[in-house]
Design a protein around this motif. Structure first.
Motif, PDB file in Angstrom:
ATOM      1  N   ILE A   3       7.510   4.110  -6.339  1.00  0.00           N
ATOM      2  CA  ILE A   3       6.267   4.263  -5.593  1.00  0.00           C
ATOM      3  C   ILE A   3       6.112   5.727  -5.187  1.00  0.00           C
ATOM      4  CG2 ILE A   3       4.990   3.598  -3.518  1.00  0.00           C
ATOM      5  CD1 ILE A   3       6.417   0.936  -3.611  1.00  0.00           C
ATOM      6  N   VAL A   4       4.972   6.316  -5.498  1.00  0.00           N
ATOM      7  CA  VAL A   4       4.732   7.716  -5.182  1.00  0.00           C
ATOM      8  C   VAL A   4       4.238   7.818  -3.744  1.00  0.00           C
ATOM      9  CG1 VAL A   4       3.415   9.778  -5.756  1.00  0.00           C
ATOM     10  CG2 VAL A   4       4.188   8.247  -7.567  1.00  0.00           C
ATOM     11  N   ASN A  18      -1.300  11.240  -2.269  1.00  0.00           N
ATOM     12  CA  ASN A  18      -0.529  10.158  -1.652  1.00  0.00           C
ATOM     13  C   ASN A  18      -1.432   8.941  -1.468  1.00  0.00           C
ATOM     14  OD1 ASN A  18      -1.948  10.328   0.876  1.00  0.00           O
ATOM     15  ND2 ASN A  18      -0.701  12.130   1.375  1.00  0.00           N
ATOM     16  N   PHE A  19      -0.886   7.897  -0.897  1.00  0.00           N
ATOM     17  CA  PHE A  19      -1.608   6.649  -0.709  1.00  0.00           C
ATOM     18  C   PHE A  19      -1.728   6.291   0.777  1.00  0.00           C
ATOM     19  CE2 PHE A  19       0.040   6.512  -4.995  1.00  0.00           C
ATOM     20  CZ  PHE A  19      -1.042   6.045  -5.720  1.00  0.00           C
ATOM     21  N   ASP A  20      -1.724   7.304   1.632  1.00  0.00           N
ATOM     22  CA  ASP A  20      -1.834   7.055   3.069  1.00  0.00           C
ATOM     23  C   ASP A  20      -3.233   6.576   3.468  1.00  0.00           C
ATOM     24  OD1 ASP A  20       0.761   7.818   3.328  1.00  0.00           O
ATOM     25  OD2 ASP A  20       0.320   9.847   4.001  1.00  0.00           O
ATOM     26  N   GLY A  21      -4.238   6.913   2.690  1.00  0.00           N
ATOM     27  CA  GLY A  21      -5.603   6.486   3.007  1.00  0.00           C
ATOM     28  C   GLY A  21      -6.365   7.489   3.846  1.00  0.00           C
TER      29      GLY A  21
END
Length: 243
Positions: A3-4, A18-21
């Protein structure tokens, strides 16, 4: 599969993925409402005129900000005060209110509980001041005061809640007065559901007539209402006030 969490691009190390939103909001339109509120100085006016019966020496969530928060929430479609807990870190709401966090549901409830008759009179005064600011820009030749009553549904055992046979529903039956030329709400007064349309209308209307007769004597005042307001006392009041 890995997972990146954060990935830097080799072509440009300044760009990270990233996937922080991030800080997201679906209410960006409130930024335009904020601009509209600031133009006539509504936010500053609330800070000067509006104050609840509060004995506390200091509050981080001031009366002015609490009222503005509820206004913005209602405009955005959040009609329940408990939704403030979900919006407490919303970036748009924090921006328009110029705060780090919004007032929570318990804070909003305590704010409402501090309101009394004096608070309601302050809100009426705010409306009067704003009308003066608008009329400085363009003074109308006439104003149509639209009298009406309406249904406010209520659920549970709220004080004053009753059944109205005309609406076939439980709730309240407030008196309302609109500016028939612009659609602006001039005044509203809560009543229980059993009251007839014209009950208390003379006392309700007189402060509005006094305002226009004293502040804008050149404006012609017209009154409009349905048959529920066809009462001798109201006709007499119109004649005595040149309406």
């Amino acid at each position: 599969m890995s997972i990146v969490n954060t990935l830097s691009l080799e072509s440009n190390r300044q760009i990270k993925i990233n996937f922080d939103g991030g800080d997201l909001s679906s209410d960006a339109g409130l930024l335009l409402i904020k601009e509209f509120v600031s133009k006539p100085g509504i936010d500053n006016l609330l800070g000067k005129v509006f104050k609840t019966n509060d004995s506390a020496l200091f509050r981080y969530h001031t009366d002015q900000k609490n009222l503005l928060q509820m206004i913005y929430m209602i405009i955005a479609g959040y009609f329940e005060d408990d939704t403030s807990d979900e919006l407490t870190n919303d970036p748009v709401f924090k921006s328009v209110l110029e705060k780090d966090t919004l007032a929570s549901q318990p804070t909003v409830s305590r704010f409402f509980n501090r309101m009394d008759e004096d608070t309601l009179n302050q809100l009426l005064m705010i409306g009067r001041i704003l009308r003066k600011r608008v009329y400085r820009i363009q003074m109308p030749q006439a104003v149509i005061l639209d009298l009406d009553s309406t249904l406010l549904d209520a659920y549970g055992k709220q004080e004053g809640r009753a059944f109205n046979f005309h609406y076939q529903s439980n709730g309240y039956h407030p008196l309302v007065c609109y500016n028939g030329m612009t659609g602006d709400l001039v005044k509203i007064q809560l009543r229980d559901e059993t009251e007839y349309s014209s009950t208390g209308v003379v006392d309700f209307l007189q402060p509005i007539l006094d305002e226009y007769l004293n502040d804008y004597p050149a404006i012609r005042i017209l009154l409009r209402g349905d048959s529920g307001f066809a009462t001798p006392d109201l006709y007499k009041q119109c004649e005595e006030n040149g309406t």
